[in-house]
Design an enzyme around this catalytic site. Structure first.
Site, mmCIF file in Angstrom:
data_model
loop_
_atom_site.group_PDB
_atom_site.id
_atom_site.type_symbol
_atom_site.label_atom_id
_atom_site.label_comp_id
_atom_site.label_asym_id
_atom_site.label_seq_id
_atom_site.Cartn_x
_atom_site.Cartn_y
_atom_site.Cartn_z
ATOM 1 N N SER A 26 5.589 -1.276 -3.402
ATOM 2 C CA SER A 26 4.562 -2.253 -3.780
ATOM 3 C C SER A 26 3.573 -1.679 -4.773
ATOM 4 O O SER A 26 3.026 -2.403 -5.605
ATOM 5 C CB SER A 26 3.827 -2.775 -2.547
ATOM 6 O OG SER A 26 3.207 -1.720 -1.851
ATOM 7 N N GLU A 27 3.292 -0.367 -4.698
ATOM 8 C CA GLU A 27 2.385 0.266 -5.652
ATOM 9 C C GLU A 27 2.772 1.717 -5.906
ATOM 10 O O GLU A 27 3.372 2.372 -5.053
ATOM 11 C CB GLU A 27 0.928 0.229 -5.170
ATOM 12 C CG GLU A 27 0.195 -1.068 -5.449
ATOM 13 C CD GLU A 27 -0.020 -1.889 -4.207
ATOM 14 O OE1 GLU A 27 -0.690 -2.928 -4.317
ATOM 15 O OE2 GLU A 27 0.487 -1.512 -3.139
ATOM 16 N N CYS A 28 2.365 2.172 -7.090
ATOM 17 C CA CYS A 28 2.509 3.575 -7.481
ATOM 18 C C CYS A 28 1.233 3.948 -8.229
ATOM 19 O O CYS A 28 0.690 3.142 -8.987
ATOM 20 C CB CYS A 28 3.728 3.755 -8.382
ATOM 21 S SG CYS A 28 3.973 5.446 -9.007
ATOM 22 N N HIS A 41 -4.793 0.334 -0.237
ATOM 23 C CA HIS A 41 -3.936 1.402 0.280
ATOM 24 C C HIS A 41 -3.596 2.433 -0.795
ATOM 25 O O HIS A 41 -3.527 3.635 -0.491
ATOM 26 C CB HIS A 41 -2.711 0.810 1.017
ATOM 27 C CG HIS A 41 -1.408 0.842 0.300
ATOM 28 N ND1 HIS A 41 -1.006 -0.159 -0.556
ATOM 29 C CD2 HIS A 41 -0.387 1.743 0.342
ATOM 30 C CE1 HIS A 41 0.203 0.117 -1.014
ATOM 31 N NE2 HIS A 41 0.609 1.266 -0.485
#
Length: 283
Positions: free
Chosen positions: A46-48, A81
């Site tokens: 979902s994210e980096c 997050h």
């Protein structure tokens, strides 16, 4: 291409693989936006995030590091997050804050983080948009969630970068039973919260729905949403000044988000993080 230190961190959990994963490239120097976005898309997470030295302006204001946050298809000015996971990775790699708090520079500006035992917590950024939703939106969300309009007991804009619309249902049980209609909710970021029974380990159950590559997607544990929900719920007297929210239960995760409003009125959003993968990435 150079080798760069890399970690994959699970956030909002003390148990590996039960939170929300994050890819962290600890040295993003020299990478273009296009390279960062391409690698983010490849991770299928979902994210980096990519850690960088602070800008001169950020350093002058006290920033310890700068982070660029990407999700598939776009860069984000802020996300919860990735903020906690990036700070965990930075500290674990030997980062030393200049002051009492860790100060992260990102798209929304400077974000303070504090350390509390096993957990890190970030100061919730100001809401960009707040106040009640339009009634037409509330009716659309009720239809998309498959609940009666009367089951939405409160609602508000929860926009702190991500454009969340927040709704409260009557119970955590009702939140967990949701099977939303992606066609009805297309293009909307929806945060849903419902109270657990008194005496439970957690005060609320939270779920986050947003547009994905294949229609509607659900996020396992969402710091930005929980930050905005806390500002709304505590401010409206719908939640105590300190509580724990559960998220990810419907996805077989065990996310725990610790919320606290301090004496100065700052809302802190915290959780544990664990490193699951560590090594080098060729970028």
């Amino acid at each position: 291409m150079p080798q760069r230190p890399f970690k994959q961190v699970d956030v909002f959990t003390t148990t590996p693989y039960r939170g929300n994963p994050l890819a962290v490239v600890l040295d993003g120097a020299g990478l273009s936006t296009e390279q960062m976005q391409h690698f983010t898309n490849w991770t299928n997470l979902s994210e980096c995030t990519f850690l960088l030295p602070p800008t001169p302006e950020g350093a002058a204001a006290g920033a310890d590091y700068r982070v660029r946050i990407f999700c598939p298809g776009r860069e984000l000015p802020f996300a919860g997050h990735p903020t906690l996971g990036s700070c965990h990775a930075w500290l674990e790699a030997g980062g030393v804050p200049r002051g009492e708090h860790v100060v992260q520079e990102c798209g929304v500006g400077l974000v303070k983080l504090r350390r509390d035992s096993q957990r890190l917590a970030f100061a919730a950024p100001p809401l960009i948009k707040s106040g009640p939703l339009d009634e037409a939106d509330v009716q659309l969300i009720a239809r998309g969630l498959g609940v009666a309009r009367a089951d939405i007991t409160a609602h508000a804009w929860c926009d702190n970068g991500p454009n969340w619309r927040g709704v409260m249902l009557r119970s955590a049980e009702q939140v967990l039973a949701l099977k939303p209609d992606g066609a009805v909710l297309a293009g909307l970021d929806i945060g849903v919260v419902g109270p657990h029974p008194a005496g439970s380990d957690t005060a609320f159950e939270v779920r986050a729905f947003f547009p994905g590559n294949n229609g509607l997607a659900e996020d396992p544990v969402t710091g930005s949403l929980n930050a905005a929900l806390a500002q709304w719920l505590i401010g409206a007297g719908l939640a105590p000044e300190r509580y724990v929210a559960a998220q990810g239960t419907a996805l077989a995760r065990e996310g725990r988000v610790h919320i606290e409003r301090d004496a100065g009125g700052t809302i802190w959003v915290g959780g544990a993080s664990v490193t699951c993968i560590e090594g080098q990435v060729t970028l």
